[in-house]
Design a protein around this motif. Structure first.
Motif, PDB file in Angstrom:
ATOM      1  N   ARG A 134      -9.108   6.652   3.727  1.00 14.34           N
ATOM      2  CA  ARG A 134      -8.271   5.968   2.739  1.00 14.34           C
ATOM      3  C   ARG A 134      -6.869   5.713   3.286  1.00 14.34           C
ATOM      4  O   ARG A 134      -6.258   4.673   3.012  1.00 14.34           O
ATOM      5  N   MET A 135      -6.349   6.670   4.068  1.00 16.85           N
ATOM      6  CA  MET A 135      -5.033   6.497   4.659  1.00 16.85           C
ATOM      7  C   MET A 135      -5.027   5.342   5.658  1.00 16.85           C
ATOM      8  O   MET A 135      -4.076   4.556   5.728  1.00 16.85           O
ATOM      9  N   ASP A 136      -6.100   5.220   6.434  1.00 14.12           N
ATOM     10  CA  ASP A 136      -6.191   4.166   7.450  1.00 14.12           C
ATOM     11  C   ASP A 136      -6.110   2.758   6.847  1.00 14.12           C
ATOM     12  O   ASP A 136      -5.673   1.812   7.507  1.00 14.12           O
ATOM     13  N   LYS A 137      -6.531   2.611   5.600  1.00  9.39           N
ATOM     14  CA  LYS A 137      -6.500   1.301   4.950  1.00  9.39           C
ATOM     15  C   LYS A 137      -5.076   0.867   4.578  1.00  9.39           C
ATOM     16  O   LYS A 137      -4.858  -0.291   4.245  1.00  9.39           O
ATOM     17  N   MET A 178       0.805  -1.218   0.000  1.00 10.50           N
ATOM     18  CA  MET A 178       0.000   0.000   0.000  1.00 10.50           C
ATOM     19  C   MET A 178       0.842   1.273   0.000  1.00 10.50           C
ATOM     20  O   MET A 178       0.310   2.365   0.181  1.00 10.50           O
ATOM     21  N   VAL A 179       2.157   1.141  -0.207  1.00 14.89           N
ATOM     22  CA  VAL A 179       3.039   2.301  -0.132  1.00 14.89           C
ATOM     23  C   VAL A 179       2.645   3.380  -1.145  1.00 14.89           C
ATOM     24  O   VAL A 179       2.556   4.566  -0.815  1.00 14.89           O
ATOM     25  N   SER A 180       2.382   2.998  -2.382  1.00 12.74           N
ATOM     26  CA  SER A 180       2.022   3.985  -3.413  1.00 12.74           C
ATOM     27  C   SER A 180       0.733   4.707  -3.067  1.00 12.74           C
ATOM     28  O   SER A 180       0.632   5.937  -3.197  1.00 12.74           O
ATOM     29  N   GLU A 181      -0.274   3.951  -2.637  1.00 11.15           N
ATOM     30  CA  GLU A 181      -1.551   4.556  -2.262  1.00 11.15           C
ATOM     31  C   GLU A 181      -1.389   5.473  -1.062  1.00 11.15           C
ATOM     32  O   GLU A 181      -1.991   6.558  -1.004  1.00 11.15           O
TER      33      GLU A 181
END
Length: 255
Positions: free
Chosen positions: A113-116, A43-46
């Motif tokens: 979205r960040m929490d995911k 999830m680094v890019s997101e």
């Protein structure tokens, strides 16, 4: 107050009043609040995309009461570091102001979205220790042109606290006498930290620059250096090391 709102408020606690970093570094001991996200590798890019959206929102609405420098270690950990004078400096006004200007739903959606992107987030305090820091040209968190970082965590048992500090002083004295090319900052753990420890941060241009300067330093210090470092390491409860880089693109500094 609903659970989502509570979570929203908690996430926003990472934003703290931001003073002049260089000015505050002149104090004897400067405290910093660190918010650390342990991001899933997939999830680094997101995650980075979402953080940059938040940065754009803060800049667009000219939020002036918050700011941070950002550090990304190579295990996908992201730390946001803000100087504080006390725990009372945690200020809810920043997210109130941002929500009022950008809209509560807009800001909340970004944090959802960040929490995911991670399962673990940490908040703790560290203190820059000028007495133990070796930066003969002046203390700064961000030496120009040197965004690469090597961090050494030196964990201390309560019963061995005085001994470890003596060894830390001995290391600085040796570096000072020899004019070591390896400059470093020392931080003491504070509230919420993962055990009592010193954090030693060394800046370089890149991994090759760090390695070559370390070899130069080893030759300069010789056998005495090996002995002093051995004494320090043998007095520790445990030790760990990480490498990473300062991320200017994830930094926020109000005008």
């Amino acid at each position: 107050m609903g659970r989502q709102l509570i979570k929203f408020i908690g996430a926003l606690l990472l934003f703290l009043p931001f003073g002049s970093v260089q000015g505050q570094e002149e104090e004897v001991s400067q405290a910093y609040w660190v918010h650390e996200d342990l991001v899933k590798p997939s999830m680094v890019s997101e995650y980075e995309k979402t953080v940059k959206e938040l940065l754009n929102l803060l800049k667009t609405h000219e939020i002036q009461i918050t700011g941070w420098i950002a550090l990304n270690t190579y295990d996908a950990s992201y730390s946001f570091v803000s100087p504080i004078k006390s725990m009372a400096d945690i200020n809810h006004q920043v997210f109130i102001e941002l929500s009022e200007k950008a809209g509560k739903e807009t800001v909340s959606e970004i944090f959802k979205r960040m929490d995911k992107c991670y399962d673990t987030e940490l908040d703790y305090v560290i203190h820059l220790d000028k007495e133990l820091t070796y930066m003969p040209n002046g203390i700064t968190l961000t030496p120009e042109g040197e965004n690469f970082r090597t961090m050494h965590w030196l964990y201390v048992s309560p019963g061995n606290r005085a001994v470890v500090k003596e060894h830390m002083i001995a290391v600085k004295d040796l570096f000072t006498r020899k004019g070591s090319p390896v400059h470093y900052r020392v931080y003491r753990s504070g509230f919420g930290a993962d055990g009592e420890h010193y954090l030693v941060a060394i800046a370089a241009k890149d991994a090759l620059h760090y390695a070559s300067r370390s070899l130069e330093n080893d030759e300069l210090l010789g056998d005495v250096g090996q002995s002093v470092m051995s004494d320090l390491l043998s007095s520790l409860l445990k030790y760990k090391q990480k490498q990473g880089e300062i991320r200017p693109d994830l930094k926020y500094a109000p005008n």
